[in-house]
Write a protein that holds these residues in place. Structure first.
Motif, PDB file in Angstrom:
ATOM      1  N   PRO A 272       3.644  -1.538  -8.486  1.00 60.78           N
ATOM      2  CA  PRO A 272       4.398  -0.285  -8.559  1.00 60.78           C
ATOM      3  C   PRO A 272       5.851  -0.560  -8.209  1.00 60.78           C
ATOM      4  CG  PRO A 272       3.219  -0.400  -6.487  1.00 60.78           C
ATOM      5  CD  PRO A 272       2.786  -1.596  -7.314  1.00 60.78           C
ATOM      6  N   PRO A 273       6.746   0.313  -8.638  1.00 60.07           N
ATOM      7  CA  PRO A 273       8.137   0.145  -8.208  1.00 60.07           C
ATOM      8  C   PRO A 273       8.194   0.245  -6.684  1.00 60.07           C
ATOM      9  CG  PRO A 273       7.933   1.844  -9.899  1.00 60.07           C
ATOM     10  CD  PRO A 273       6.556   1.474  -9.478  1.00 60.07           C
ATOM     11  N   SER A 274       9.074  -0.512  -6.076  1.00 58.13           N
ATOM     12  CA  SER A 274       9.203  -0.464  -4.620  1.00 58.13           C
ATOM     13  C   SER A 274       9.950   0.795  -4.214  1.00 58.13           C
ATOM     14  CB  SER A 274       9.958  -1.682  -4.099  1.00 58.13           C
ATOM     15  OG  SER A 274       9.188  -2.831  -4.299  1.00 58.13           O
ATOM     16  N   PHE A 275       9.480   1.403  -3.160  1.00 58.98           N
ATOM     17  CA  PHE A 275      10.181   2.539  -2.586  1.00 58.98           C
ATOM     18  C   PHE A 275      11.449   2.001  -1.952  1.00 58.98           C
ATOM     19  CE2 PHE A 275      11.172   5.053   1.193  1.00 58.98           C
ATOM     20  CZ  PHE A 275      11.451   6.254   0.579  1.00 58.98           C
ATOM     21  N   VAL A 276      12.572   2.619  -2.265  1.00 61.70           N
ATOM     22  CA  VAL A 276      13.851   2.151  -1.749  1.00 61.70           C
ATOM     23  C   VAL A 276      14.462   3.245  -0.890  1.00 61.70           C
ATOM     24  CG1 VAL A 276      16.131   1.279  -2.355  1.00 61.70           C
ATOM     25  CG2 VAL A 276      14.189   0.794  -3.838  1.00 61.70           C
ATOM     26  N   PRO A 277      14.334   3.136   0.453  1.00 61.69           N
ATOM     27  CA  PRO A 277      14.960   4.151   1.292  1.00 61.69           C
ATOM     28  C   PRO A 277      16.474   4.054   1.199  1.00 61.69           C
ATOM     29  CG  PRO A 277      13.944   2.444   2.645  1.00 61.69           C
ATOM     30  CD  PRO A 277      13.673   2.098   1.209  1.00 61.69           C
TER      31      PRO A 277
ATOM     32  N   ILE B 205       1.784  22.661  -7.138  1.00 58.87           N
ATOM     33  CA  ILE B 205       2.949  21.868  -6.775  1.00 58.87           C
ATOM     34  C   ILE B 205       2.782  21.423  -5.333  1.00 58.87           C
ATOM     35  CG2 ILE B 205       5.453  21.926  -6.383  1.00 58.87           C
ATOM     36  CD1 ILE B 205       5.631  23.836  -8.782  1.00 58.87           C
ATOM     37  N   SER B 206       3.056  20.160  -5.085  1.00 63.92           N
ATOM     38  CA  SER B 206       2.940  19.609  -3.731  1.00 63.92           C
ATOM     39  C   SER B 206       4.284  19.058  -3.280  1.00 63.92           C
ATOM     40  CB  SER B 206       1.880  18.500  -3.692  1.00 63.92           C
ATOM     41  OG  SER B 206       2.280  17.425  -4.511  1.00 63.92           O
ATOM     42  N   HIS B 207       4.404  18.884  -1.972  1.00 62.79           N
ATOM     43  CA  HIS B 207       5.571  18.231  -1.385  1.00 62.79           C
ATOM     44  C   HIS B 207       5.085  16.941  -0.739  1.00 62.79           C
ATOM     45  CE1 HIS B 207       8.258  17.231   2.023  1.00 62.79           C
ATOM     46  NE2 HIS B 207       9.150  17.372   1.066  1.00 62.79           N
ATOM     47  N   THR B 208       5.787  15.852  -0.993  1.00 66.02           N
ATOM     48  CA  THR B 208       5.453  14.562  -0.401  1.00 66.02           C
ATOM     49  C   THR B 208       6.594  14.144   0.510  1.00 66.02           C
ATOM     50  OG1 THR B 208       4.146  13.928  -2.329  1.00 66.02           O
ATOM     51  CG2 THR B 208       4.879  12.149  -0.876  1.00 66.02           C
ATOM     52  N   ALA B 209       6.270  13.910   1.776  1.00 66.28           N
ATOM     53  CA  ALA B 209       7.234  13.409   2.761  1.00 66.28           C
ATOM     54  C   ALA B 209       6.959  11.918   2.950  1.00 66.28           C
ATOM     55  CB  ALA B 209       7.097  14.157   4.080  1.00 66.28           C
ATOM     56  N   LEU B 210       7.999  11.114   2.789  1.00 67.89           N
ATOM     57  CA  LEU B 210       7.876   9.657   2.855  1.00 67.89           C
ATOM     58  C   LEU B 210       8.616   9.114   4.064  1.00 67.89           C
ATOM     59  CD1 LEU B 210       8.829   9.155  -0.886  1.00 67.89           C
ATOM     60  CD2 LEU B 210       6.528   8.926   0.055  1.00 67.89           C
ATOM     61  N   THR B 211       7.917   8.344   4.879  1.00 66.66           N
ATOM     62  CA  THR B 211       8.524   7.643   6.006  1.00 66.66           C
ATOM     63  C   THR B 211       8.182   6.160   5.824  1.00 66.66           C
ATOM     64  OG1 THR B 211       8.134   9.578   7.400  1.00 66.66           O
ATOM     65  CG2 THR B 211       8.724   7.523   8.519  1.00 66.66           C
ATOM     66  N   PHE B 212       9.067   5.448   5.146  1.00 69.88           N
ATOM     67  CA  PHE B 212       8.826   4.045   4.807  1.00 69.88           C
ATOM     68  C   PHE B 212       8.834   3.181   6.053  1.00 69.88           C
ATOM     69  CE2 PHE B 212      10.261  -0.175   3.505  1.00 69.88           C
ATOM     70  CZ  PHE B 212       9.349  -0.448   2.495  1.00 69.88           C
ATOM     71  N   PRO B 213       7.884   2.283   6.208  1.00 70.81           N
ATOM     72  CA  PRO B 213       6.736   1.964   5.371  1.00 70.81           C
ATOM     73  C   PRO B 213       5.417   2.433   5.963  1.00 70.81           C
ATOM     74  CG  PRO B 213       7.187   0.075   6.745  1.00 70.81           C
ATOM     75  CD  PRO B 213       8.154   1.188   7.160  1.00 70.81           C
TER      76      PRO B 213
ATOM     77  N   ILE C 120       0.844  -1.198   0.000  1.00 68.77           N
ATOM     78  CA  ILE C 120       0.000   0.000   0.000  1.00 68.77           C
ATOM     79  C   ILE C 120       0.877   1.244   0.000  1.00 68.77           C
ATOM     80  CG2 ILE C 120      -1.796   1.282   1.235  1.00 68.77           C
ATOM     81  CD1 ILE C 120      -2.782  -1.335  -0.108  1.00 68.77           C
ATOM     82  N   PHE C 121       1.960   1.223   0.765  1.00 68.25           N
ATOM     83  CA  PHE C 121       2.886   2.354   0.769  1.00 68.25           C
ATOM     84  C   PHE C 121       3.396   2.631  -0.652  1.00 68.25           C
ATOM     85  CE2 PHE C 121       6.882   4.527   1.034  1.00 68.25           C
ATOM     86  CZ  PHE C 121       6.752   5.402   2.095  1.00 68.25           C
ATOM     87  N   ASP C 122       3.844   1.576  -1.335  1.00 70.88           N
ATOM     88  CA  ASP C 122       4.370   1.741  -2.692  1.00 70.88           C
ATOM     89  C   ASP C 122       3.303   2.303  -3.636  1.00 70.88           C
ATOM     90  OD1 ASP C 122       6.853   0.791  -1.895  1.00 70.88           O
ATOM     91  OD2 ASP C 122       6.523  -1.232  -2.683  1.00 70.88           O
TER      92      ASP C 122
ATOM     93  N   VAL D  79      14.707   7.740  -3.117  1.00 67.17           N
ATOM     94  CA  VAL D  79      14.332   7.567  -4.505  1.00 67.17           C
ATOM     95  C   VAL D  79      12.896   7.085  -4.538  1.00 67.17           C
ATOM     96  CG1 VAL D  79      14.808   6.345  -6.651  1.00 67.17           C
ATOM     97  CG2 VAL D  79      16.689   6.985  -5.136  1.00 67.17           C
ATOM     98  N   PRO D  80      11.960   7.942  -4.989  1.00 69.89           N
ATOM     99  CA  PRO D  80      10.569   7.510  -5.043  1.00 69.89           C
ATOM    100  C   PRO D  80      10.343   6.546  -6.194  1.00 69.89           C
ATOM    101  CG  PRO D  80      10.768   9.765  -5.811  1.00 69.89           C
ATOM    102  CD  PRO D  80      12.129   9.320  -5.365  1.00 69.89           C
ATOM    103  N   PRO D  81       9.226   5.811  -6.145  1.00 75.81           N
ATOM    104  CA  PRO D  81       8.919   4.885  -7.226  1.00 75.81           C
ATOM    105  C   PRO D  81       8.965   5.594  -8.567  1.00 75.81           C
ATOM    106  CG  PRO D  81       7.371   4.633  -5.442  1.00 75.81           C
ATOM    107  CD  PRO D  81       8.215   5.832  -5.125  1.00 75.81           C
ATOM    108  N   GLY D  82       9.407   4.881  -9.577  1.00 77.53           N
ATOM    109  CA  GLY D  82       9.459   5.430 -10.916  1.00 77.53           C
ATOM    110  C   GLY D  82      10.679   6.301 -11.168  1.00 77.53           C
ATOM    111  N   ASP D  83      11.491   6.544 -10.135  1.00 76.67           N
ATOM    112  CA  ASP D  83      12.621   7.448 -10.301  1.00 76.67           C
ATOM    113  C   ASP D  83      13.955   6.785  -9.979  1.00 76.67           C
ATOM    114  OD1 ASP D  83      11.877   9.818 -11.377  1.00 76.67           O
ATOM    115  OD2 ASP D  83      12.218  11.014  -9.587  1.00 76.67           O
ATOM    116  N   ALA D  84      13.987   5.484  -9.806  1.00 75.06           N
ATOM    117  CA  ALA D  84      15.240   4.816  -9.470  1.00 75.06           C
ATOM    118  C   ALA D  84      16.280   5.118 -10.540  1.00 75.06           C
ATOM    119  CB  ALA D  84      15.021   3.307  -9.363  1.00 75.06           C
ATOM    120  N   GLY D  85      17.434   5.541 -10.091  1.00 74.29           N
ATOM    121  CA  GLY D  85      18.516   5.837 -11.015  1.00 74.29           C
ATOM    122  C   GLY D  85      18.462   7.227 -11.618  1.00 74.29           C
ATOM    123  N   LYS D  86      17.438   8.024 -11.263  1.00 75.31           N
ATOM    124  CA  LYS D  86      17.309   9.371 -11.815  1.00 75.31           C
ATOM    125  C   LYS D  86      17.322  10.390 -10.680  1.00 75.31           C
ATOM    126  CE  LYS D  86      13.516   8.238 -14.108  1.00 75.31           C
ATOM    127  NZ  LYS D  86      12.329   8.402 -14.918  1.00 75.31           N
TER     128      LYS D  86
END
Length: 177
Positions: A148-153, A62-70, A16-18, A162-169
């Motif tokens: 979805p791509p996994s969130f990788v803290p 424009i929004s800001h998203t703060a992620l605290t996995f998981p 669900i987090f992802d 690195v949020p999902p969809g942005d790995a390596g970018k």
């Protein structure tokens, strides 16, 4: 408009987090969302350019998203037409293969007319959002859509997550694509 809802869903909280963190997929399954694109990273998450459609009106912000996995995701904006936008997701394990998803939602726009249109058109938005994410999780579980791509803290680094969809970018905070 202020709303809160919580529900136990038959999926792991990491899944669900992802799904919630995968903001660029929102337009494909969420009511209101017309566009969402990550435009930069911050120390705790990312910034997103979003567009909502409310009847004939289009709200760009424009929004800001703060992620605290998981277990926690907070999306906030006071940009453009938004007087206040805050979506706070709390996720906790509720048993094997289950997650208690809680969503606290505040959506207030500067225009009184748009606020009334929003409330009339999407009155109970928080339950609709949780239902949409639960349906998407069910579709992933059935193999109908890819996960979805996994969130990788980035444990142990000062780099932005690195949020999902942005790995390596990876980008620096405030940098736009």
């Amino acid at each position: 408009m202020r709303q809160s809802v919580q529900r136990v869903v038959p999926h792991e909280r990491e899944r669900i987090f992802d799904l919630v963190a995968d903001v660029e997929s929102y337009p494909s399954f969420l009511p209101l969302w017309k566009a969402a694109r990550i435009i930069g990273h911050t120390a705790d998450g990312y910034r997103t350019r979003q567009s909502l459609g409310i009847g004939p009106a289009k709200l760009d912000f424009i929004s800001h998203t703060a992620l605290t996995f998981p277990d926690r995701i907070v999306v906030a904006s006071q940009d453009g037409p938004m007087r206040s936008l805050r979506m706070e997701w709390g996720l906790e394990t509720a048993g094997p293969g289950q997650c208690r998803a809680k969503l606290d939602l505040v959506v207030e726009v500067h225009s009184r007319m748009l606020q009334k249109l929003l409330q009339a058109t999407y009155g109970e938005m928080a339950p609709r959002l949780i239902t949409a994410f639960e349906r998407r999780a069910n579709a992933v579980a059935r193999g109908e859509i890819p996960p979805p791509p996994s969130f990788v803290p980035n444990a142990g680094t000062d780099a932005a997550p690195v949020p999902p969809g942005d790995a390596g970018k990876r980008q620096s905070a405030g940098e736009e694509r």
